[in-house]
Design an enzyme around this catalytic site. Structure first.
Site, PDB file in Angstrom:
ATOM      1  N   GLY A   1       0.661  -1.321   0.225  1.00 23.66           N
ATOM      2  CA  GLY A   1       0.211   0.206   0.111  1.00 23.66           C
ATOM      3  C   GLY A   1       0.702   1.252  -0.102  1.00 23.66           C
ATOM      4  N   SER A   2       2.030   0.942  -0.420  1.00 24.25           N
ATOM      5  CA  SER A   2       2.787   2.376  -0.815  1.00 24.25           C
ATOM      6  C   SER A   2       3.299   3.714  -2.293  1.00 24.25           C
ATOM      7  CB  SER A   2       4.371   1.751  -0.825  1.00 24.25           C
ATOM      8  OG  SER A   2       4.830   0.673  -1.569  1.00 24.25           O
ATOM      9  N   THR A   3       1.570   4.058  -2.693  1.00 18.79           N
ATOM     10  CA  THR A   3       1.313   4.379  -3.608  1.00 18.79           C
ATOM     11  C   THR A   3       1.283   5.836  -3.203  1.00 18.79           C
ATOM     12  OG1 THR A   3      -0.649   4.205  -4.210  1.00 18.79           O
ATOM     13  CG2 THR A   3       0.545   2.481  -5.906  1.00 18.79           C
TER      14      THR A   3
ATOM     15  N   SER B   1      -2.664   1.232  14.361  1.00 18.46           N
ATOM     16  CA  SER B   1      -3.097   2.603  14.702  1.00 18.46           C
ATOM     17  C   SER B   1      -3.091   3.057  16.233  1.00 18.46           C
ATOM     18  CB  SER B   1      -4.343   2.845  14.073  1.00 18.46           C
ATOM     19  OG  SER B   1      -4.823   4.206  14.199  1.00 18.46           O
TER      20      SER B   1
ATOM     21  N   TYR C   1     -13.160  -0.664  12.608  1.00 18.14           N
ATOM     22  CA  TYR C   1     -11.443  -0.295  12.081  1.00 18.14           C
ATOM     23  C   TYR C   1     -10.269  -0.373  12.932  1.00 18.14           C
ATOM     24  CZ  TYR C   1      -7.600   2.678  11.265  1.00 18.14           C
ATOM     25  OH  TYR C   1      -6.536   3.190  11.111  1.00 18.14           O
TER      26      TYR C   1
END
Length: 264
Positions: free
Chosen positions: A14-16, A141, A154
Site C-alpha cells: 500500500g505504498s503508492t 494505529s 476499523y
C-alpha cells in the site's frame, strides 16, 4: 546515526500514497532496494517514478496486487519471493456507525487490514529466519488501543494487528528477525485529507489547520495538538527496519503525538 540498508530489499505494501509512500521513500534514501505496491499499475508506476526523481540512483520497482485477496497476496509473493524487510502498511478506514456496518464490511476490513499482513508474513518470515536477519513491521494505529466509537470495525482490525505482531515476534525468537508494530495517531495522509475535504471547503482552512482542529475536537488528549505528517511516521518506520534496531522486537511503538494517555 546513519542508516545503511544498501544490501537489503524492502517490500512496502500500500505504498503508492500516504504513510506507505513516505516509508518507501525513506527506505530508498537508506540505499535499500524498494518494492512499491498498490492495486493499480498506473498508481504504482507514478509512485516508482516519484521515488526515482526524489532519490537519484534509487533502486525501486513496483508490483500491482490487490492484497485484500489471497490471490493478490500470492501474486505479490511470486513477484517478490524473498525480501529482507516487509512493511505491512496496506489498510482501509472510514467512519461508520456500528449499527450500520454489515457483515460484508467487517469481513472486507479484516481481509485488507489483517489478513494481508498475515499472508505475507507467513510467506516471508521463515525465509528471513533461515537467512538470520529480517524485519517485519505492521502499521497499526492508536485506534488499536483507543477504539474510535465512529470506527469500531476499523479499531478491531488494528487491535488484531498488535496481537499478530506480538505473537509472531515470540514465534521468531532468537532468529534475528524482529517483528514490531507502529501506532500512528491522526496523520495528514491522502485518506485523512479526503475525510476532511468538506470541512476544508466549508471553512477555508488549510489541511494542516483542519487536521489540528479535528485533533482538538475528536482526540483532545493529544499532546502535540495537531496531526502528524507522513514523514514523521515514516522516520520511526525506517529506524525500526534498520540494523540499528536489532534489540527492538515484539513492541507496539506509538507515533501518536501522545494521544494515548498512558506512560507505558
Amino acid at each position: 546515526m546513519k542508516i545503511d540498508l544498501s544490501d537489503k530489499t524492502a517490500l512496502v505494501t500500500g505504498s503508492t500514497v500516504g504513510i506507505g509512500y513516505a516509508i518507501a521513500l525513506g527506505l530508498a534514501r537508506t540505499g535499500a532496494t524498494v518494492v512499491v505496491n498498490g492495486r493499480k499499475q498506473e498508481a504504482v508506476d507514478k509512485a516508482v517514478k516519484a521515488i526515482e526523481d526524489a532519490v537519484p540512483g534509487a533502486r525501486v520497482t513496483g508490483v500491482p496486487a490487490d492484497l485484500g485477496t489471497g490471490e493478490g497476496a500470492a501474486a505479490l509473493v511470486a513477484a517478490v519471493p524473498a525480501p529482507d524487510i516487509l512493511v505491512n502498511n496496506v489498510g482501509i478506514f472510514g467512519p461508520k456507525d456500528f449499527f450500520e456496518v454489515p457483515d460484508e464490511e467487517w469481513a472486507r476490513f479484516f481481509e485488507v487490514n489483517v489478513m494481508s499482513g498475515v499472508r505475507l508474513s507467513r510467506a516471508y518470515a521463515l525465509g528471513m529466519a533461515e537467512r538470520g536477519w529480517g524485519r517485519i513491521l505492521f502499521i497499526a494505529s492508536e485506534s488499536a488501543l483507543n477504539i474510535p466509537v465512529e470506527m469500531i470495525h476499523y479499531g478491531f482490525t488494528k487491535t488484531a494487528q498488535l496481537a499478530v505482531s506480538r505473537g509472531l515476534a515470540k514465534r521468531l525468537a532468537g532468529t534475528g528477525v524482529t517483528v514490531n508494530a507502529i501506532l500512528p495517531g491522526p496523520t495528514l495522509s491522502e485518506g485523512v485529507a479526503d475525510m476532511l475535504k468538506d470541512e476544508i471547503a466549508r471553512t477555508g482552512q488549510s489541511l494542516e489547520e483542519a487536521g489540528a482542529a479535528f485533533v482538538k475536537a475528536h482526540r483532545p488528549s493529544s499532546i502535540i495538538q495537531r496531526a502528524a505528517s507522513v514523514e514523521e511516521v515514516a522516520n520511526m518506520a525506517v529506524y525500526v527496519c534498520s540494523k540499528e534496531a536489532s534489540a527492538t522486537t515484539g513492541s507496539a511503538l506509538r507515533v501518536d503525538g501522545g494521544l494515548v494517555d498512558t506512560i507505558a
